[in-house]
Structures are given as C-alpha cells and as structure tokens.
Design a protein around this motif. Structure first.
Motif, PDB file in Angstrom:
ATOM      1  N   ILE A   1      50.154  31.265  39.099  1.00 51.05           N
ATOM      2  CA  ILE A   1      50.552  32.679  39.042  1.00 51.05           C
ATOM      3  C   ILE A   1      49.499  33.452  38.243  1.00 51.05           C
ATOM      4  O   ILE A   1      48.988  32.943  37.237  1.00 51.05           O
ATOM      5  N   LEU A   2      49.171  34.646  38.722  1.00 49.01           N
ATOM      6  CA  LEU A   2      48.184  35.478  38.038  1.00 49.01           C
ATOM      7  C   LEU A   2      48.842  36.114  36.809  1.00 49.01           C
ATOM      8  O   LEU A   2      49.723  36.964  36.945  1.00 49.01           O
ATOM      9  N   LEU A   3      48.411  35.668  35.630  1.00 47.84           N
ATOM     10  CA  LEU A   3      48.981  36.214  34.396  1.00 47.84           C
ATOM     11  C   LEU A   3      47.844  36.803  33.565  1.00 47.84           C
ATOM     12  O   LEU A   3      46.823  36.132  33.385  1.00 47.84           O
ATOM     13  N   ALA A   4      48.017  38.014  33.119  1.00 50.54           N
ATOM     14  CA  ALA A   4      46.961  38.607  32.291  1.00 50.54           C
ATOM     15  C   ALA A   4      47.534  39.762  31.490  1.00 50.54           C
ATOM     16  O   ALA A   4      48.537  40.355  31.876  1.00 50.54           O
ATOM     17  N   THR A   5      46.877  40.038  30.371  1.00 52.45           N
ATOM     18  CA  THR A   5      47.205  41.239  29.602  1.00 52.45           C
ATOM     19  C   THR A   5      46.028  42.170  29.775  1.00 52.45           C
ATOM     20  O   THR A   5      44.882  41.794  29.485  1.00 52.45           O
ATOM     21  N   LEU A   6      46.310  43.365  30.280  1.00 48.38           N
ATOM     22  CA  LEU A   6      45.201  44.280  30.549  1.00 48.38           C
ATOM     23  C   LEU A   6      44.759  44.951  29.254  1.00 48.38           C
ATOM     24  O   LEU A   6      45.591  45.374  28.456  1.00 48.38           O
ATOM     25  N   PRO A   7      43.451  45.038  29.054  1.00 41.78           N
ATOM     26  CA  PRO A   7      42.947  45.714  27.845  1.00 41.78           C
ATOM     27  C   PRO A   7      43.080  47.225  28.004  1.00 41.78           C
ATOM     28  O   PRO A   7      43.321  47.707  29.113  1.00 41.78           O
ATOM     29  N   SER A   8      42.889  47.931  26.903  1.00 43.63           N
ATOM     30  CA  SER A   8      42.885  49.393  26.987  1.00 43.63           C
ATOM     31  C   SER A   8      41.814  49.816  27.985  1.00 43.63           C
ATOM     32  O   SER A   8      40.725  49.232  28.041  1.00 43.63           O
ATOM     33  N   LEU A   9      42.136  50.839  28.763  1.00 48.67           N
ATOM     34  CA  LEU A   9      41.199  51.249  29.814  1.00 48.67           C
ATOM     35  C   LEU A   9      39.906  51.830  29.238  1.00 48.67           C
ATOM     36  O   LEU A   9      38.919  52.010  29.930  1.00 48.67           O
TER      37      LEU A   9
ATOM     38  N   ILE B   1      40.813  38.919  38.372  1.00 47.90           N
ATOM     39  CA  ILE B   1      41.741  39.183  39.484  1.00 47.90           C
ATOM     40  C   ILE B   1      41.044  38.890  40.814  1.00 47.90           C
ATOM     41  O   ILE B   1      41.599  38.248  41.699  1.00 47.90           O
ATOM     42  N   ASP B   2      39.788  39.332  40.920  1.00 47.67           N
ATOM     43  CA  ASP B   2      39.010  39.064  42.136  1.00 47.67           C
ATOM     44  C   ASP B   2      38.921  37.571  42.407  1.00 47.67           C
ATOM     45  O   ASP B   2      39.119  37.111  43.539  1.00 47.67           O
ATOM     46  N   GLY B   3      38.634  36.806  41.347  1.00 44.30           N
ATOM     47  CA  GLY B   3      38.519  35.345  41.472  1.00 44.30           C
ATOM     48  C   GLY B   3      39.839  34.743  41.932  1.00 44.30           C
ATOM     49  O   GLY B   3      39.872  33.884  42.823  1.00 44.30           O
ATOM     50  N   TRP B   4      40.931  35.219  41.367  1.00 45.57           N
ATOM     51  CA  TRP B   4      42.269  34.709  41.728  1.00 45.57           C
ATOM     52  C   TRP B   4      42.553  34.996  43.207  1.00 45.57           C
ATOM     53  O   TRP B   4      43.037  34.134  43.925  1.00 45.57           O
ATOM     54  N   ILE B   5      42.221  36.223  43.642  1.00 45.81           N
ATOM     55  CA  ILE B   5      42.463  36.599  45.041  1.00 45.81           C
ATOM     56  C   ILE B   5      41.686  35.656  45.963  1.00 45.81           C
ATOM     57  O   ILE B   5      42.196  35.142  46.938  1.00 45.81           O
TER      58      ILE B   5
ATOM     59  N   SER C   1      46.759  50.853  42.790  1.00 43.71           N
ATOM     60  CA  SER C   1      45.949  51.064  44.004  1.00 43.71           C
ATOM     61  C   SER C   1      44.918  49.956  44.152  1.00 43.71           C
ATOM     62  O   SER C   1      44.711  49.411  45.237  1.00 43.71           O
ATOM     63  N   PHE C   2      44.269  49.628  43.020  1.00 42.28           N
ATOM     64  CA  PHE C   2      43.261  48.567  43.040  1.00 42.28           C
ATOM     65  C   PHE C   2      43.907  47.261  43.527  1.00 42.28           C
ATOM     66  O   PHE C   2      43.379  46.575  44.410  1.00 42.28           O
ATOM     67  N   LEU C   3      45.087  46.939  42.985  1.00 42.98           N
ATOM     68  CA  LEU C   3      45.758  45.683  43.369  1.00 42.98           C
ATOM     69  C   LEU C   3      46.168  45.702  44.845  1.00 42.98           C
ATOM     70  O   LEU C   3      45.955  44.739  45.570  1.00 42.98           O
ATOM     71  N   VAL C   4      46.756  46.825  45.263  1.00 41.94           N
ATOM     72  CA  VAL C   4      47.226  46.922  46.651  1.00 41.94           C
ATOM     73  C   VAL C   4      46.054  46.707  47.609  1.00 41.94           C
ATOM     74  O   VAL C   4      46.148  45.965  48.582  1.00 41.94           O
ATOM     75  N   ASN C   5      44.916  47.328  47.287  1.00 39.70           N
ATOM     76  CA  ASN C   5      43.748  47.172  48.174  1.00 39.70           C
ATOM     77  C   ASN C   5      43.196  45.751  48.171  1.00 39.70           C
ATOM     78  O   ASN C   5      42.553  45.332  49.127  1.00 39.70           O
ATOM     79  N   LYS C   6      43.444  44.994  47.099  1.00 45.39           N
ATOM     80  CA  LYS C   6      43.016  43.592  47.056  1.00 45.39           C
ATOM     81  C   LYS C   6      43.957  42.721  47.895  1.00 45.39           C
ATOM     82  O   LYS C   6      43.527  41.792  48.565  1.00 45.39           O
TER      83      LYS C   6
ATOM     84  N   VAL D   1      37.748  45.525  30.627  1.00 45.20           N
ATOM     85  CA  VAL D   1      38.410  45.870  31.903  1.00 45.20           C
ATOM     86  C   VAL D   1      37.659  45.194  33.049  1.00 45.20           C
ATOM     87  O   VAL D   1      38.265  44.584  33.938  1.00 45.20           O
ATOM     88  N   GLU D   2      36.312  45.243  32.974  1.00 48.98           N
ATOM     89  CA  GLU D   2      35.526  44.605  34.047  1.00 48.98           C
ATOM     90  C   GLU D   2      35.801  43.106  34.116  1.00 48.98           C
ATOM     91  O   GLU D   2      35.906  42.530  35.200  1.00 48.98           O
TER      92      GLU D   2
END
Ligand code: SAM
Length: 328
Positions: A299-307, A320-324, A106-111, A313-314
C-alpha cells in the motif's frame, strides 16, 4: 499596476454580487451565485432590480468578457469570492476544498487514470464544486461526464454556476447523499467528505457501516455509498480525517473495505494546511474489487511535506511515480 485576469474577474464578481446582495436582501454567497448565473446567461435575470442597477451590472459584465476567459481564471476568481462569502458566515462542514488539495488530487487522478475513453465521475459532497472543477481542469481526459450531490441549496447553486461558466458537463442532485441515489455506477469518485455523526439513524440502518450503538459516522456511510455506486475496477479518492482507522468504529470499516475494495494508498496531507494537528486530513485511495484485478504489492503510504519544501515534494512525487510503475 495592472490587475491579473483572476483579480479582474474577482473584482467584477465581487462588485456585482455586492450590488445584488443589497438589492435582493440576500447573503453575499447567494448573490455570487446570482451574478454567476447572469454572467453565464449574458442577461440580468433578477426582475426586482432597478433599471439603473441593470445598466451598472451590464457594464461590468461586458468588461468581464467571460466567454474568453480560461477555466482556471474563472474558477480561481469564483473561489476568492466564495472564500469571502464563507468568511462572513462560517460553517465548519461546508468548507470549500482549497487549491493545494485539489491540485494534489489532480496529480494522483492523472497518474491512476490514463484512459481516453468516456469517464464518469461522482462527487457525493460536491459543495461549491471547487474540488471537482480543479480536477476536471487538470484532467488529461476531456471526455468526462460528472455527477455531483449536495444537500445545501446555496452551495449546489454555486457548483452549478461554476460548472456552466467552465463549460463542464455536470449533473447535479440537491439531496442527502445517504438517501438512495438514482445514478448509474461511475468510473471515479472524488470527495472531500463531511466529517462527523450522521443524525438520521433510520436511514443509517440501510448501511453495513451503521454504528452498533448510537449515531453512525457520516464519513463512513459516504464511503460505503460511494463504493456502492462505483463500477468494479473504478477508483475512489477521499479526503478523510487522519484518524480514520483509529476510531471506535474503525474495525467495522476495516472489515468492510477488505471485502469490497483494494486499498491503494493513504497519504497524509501536510499539517500546515489545517488549523491544528487534530484537524489534519489524509487522502485515501481505493479501487473497487473486480475479477482479474489484483491488490497492489504494497500500500502506498506517505506523509506529504509542506508544499513550500520543493525538494521534499519532488522526492514524494518521485516515490509515487515509482509506486505507480510497480503496481499499475
Ligand atoms: N469539495 C467541496 C468544495 O470544493 O466545495 C467541499 C466539500 S465539504 C468538505 C463537504 C460537503 O458535504 C459540504 O458542502 C456539505 O454541505 C455536504 N454534505 C454534508 N452532509 C451531506 C449529506 N448528507 N448529503 C449531501 N451533502 C452533504
């Protein structure tokens, strides 16, 4: 102690589904769908049940006050009931997409999608509808028409009931998604893909991504089918295995994607969300090619940390915000 609204609705679904399961001699999941339909229609639709049972059900439904409940309360309560039903009858490729994944998508879609205009969304493996409705409930754009395809009759019924109760416009097709789909091209695809081999070699022949030898990968064919049904410039978000680009058929997939889409990103999900490392998954983000649309600079490449690791996470969300900002 008072129950939360989600608990209250869950207990009502659970209690009434258990009664219906017994009276109708069906599975718990089927009974959850039946009770959801009763709640939506504000009626008891099963002629087989006795008058005493009807009265018991009616009393519980009145307590639910379902018309007044927020969408997320209804979705989460149904999610708990479905999880309970799935535990009784485990089918590995039928698993519901958990909240944590749905909220991140959802977060990605809204970005990526900021338009207010009417939007069409497709989930070609809609299952219970949990992923789709999680995203719809978080979407800034409320002008959305959704389409779901699902081969399993019980799961699609759960998707239908959930969408009705959450008042989402959803068109459903109960079929194999890799058979021809009679839908117009959509703006957005979201899907937690079924992983593994597709047994129908004859149908697979219709796809560029059919395996050169033996069975084709269903998840590859789903990607091709989804791209085919997306408008130029439309986005696709898939939950895929981490090793998507390392399999024996990945060269073919790479060439196909290169021709049809701009790969936007591949985000590896925290391993803590999965049973083991081998079962780990990523979110693959694509944009269908169209004249005038350029590929991202990188290309946006990342490994997401545990939530659970809030500051990590922040950091990722900021990345991601910077990439967008740089690429969109
Ligand atoms: N996102 C869904 C949810 O929240 O419930 C879960 C999706 S689950 C990982 C994959 C779904 O694909 C399952 O519901 C399965 O029945 C469905 N599926 C598998 N093969 C299919 C096919 N050929 N056509 C349509 N659906 C299929």
């Amino acid at each position: 102690m008072m129950n939360s609204p989600v608990e209250t609705i869950f207990y009502i679904i659970d209690e009434t589904a258990t009664i219906l399961q017994e009276e109708l001699s069906c599975t718990y999941l089927e009974a959850v769908a039946e009770t959801g339909e009763n709640l939506f229609q504000d009626d008891i639709l099963q002629d087989e049940v006795s008058e005493v049972t009807k009265k018991r059900l009616q009393k519980s439904y009145e307590e639910a006050n379902i018309g007044e409940q927020p969408n997320e309360t209804i979705r989460k309560a149904f999610q708990f009931a479905i999880l309970k039903g799935m535990k009784e009858n485990v089918q590995p490729n039928h698993q519901m997409t958990p909240d944590s994944l749905g909220l991140f998508i959802s977060f990605l879609v809204n970005k990526f999608i900021t338009t207010e205009k009417q939007l069409t969304v497709l989930d070609p493996a809609i299952g219970t509808g949990n992923l789709l409705t999680t995203v719809l409930n978080q979407m800034a754009n409320s002008n959305v028409h959704s389409i779901g395809v699902e081969i399993d009759e019980v799961l699609i019924k759960l998707a239908y009931v959930g969408a009705n109760l959450q008042k989402h416009q959803l068109e459903l097709f109960n079929q194999d998604s890799l058979e021809p789909l009679f839908i117009d091209p959509v703006d957005l695809v979201l899907s937690d893909l079924p992983i593994g081999y597709y047994p129908n070699d004859v149908r697979a022949q219709d796809y560029e991504l059919q395996a050169k030898e033996g069975h084709s990968f269903a998840h590859h064919l789903f990607i091709e089918q989804s791209i085919k049904h997306t408008k130029g410039g439309g986005y696709l978000f898939f939950i895929v295995p981490n090793g998507l680009f390392e399999s024996t058929q990945s060269q073919q997939l790479h060439e196909y994607l290169h021709k049809e889409v701009h790969i936007q990103g591949m985000l590896q999900l925290p391993t803590s969300l999965f049973k083991n490392e081998k079962a780990g998954k990523s979110i693959l983000i694509l944009q269908k090619k169209k004249e005038g649309i350029k590929p991202p600079k990188e290309i946006l490449l990342a490994t997401l940390p545990s939530l659970m690791k809030q500051s990590a996470v922040e950091d990722i969300l900021a990345k991601i915000d910077g990439w967008i900002k740089q690429n969109k």
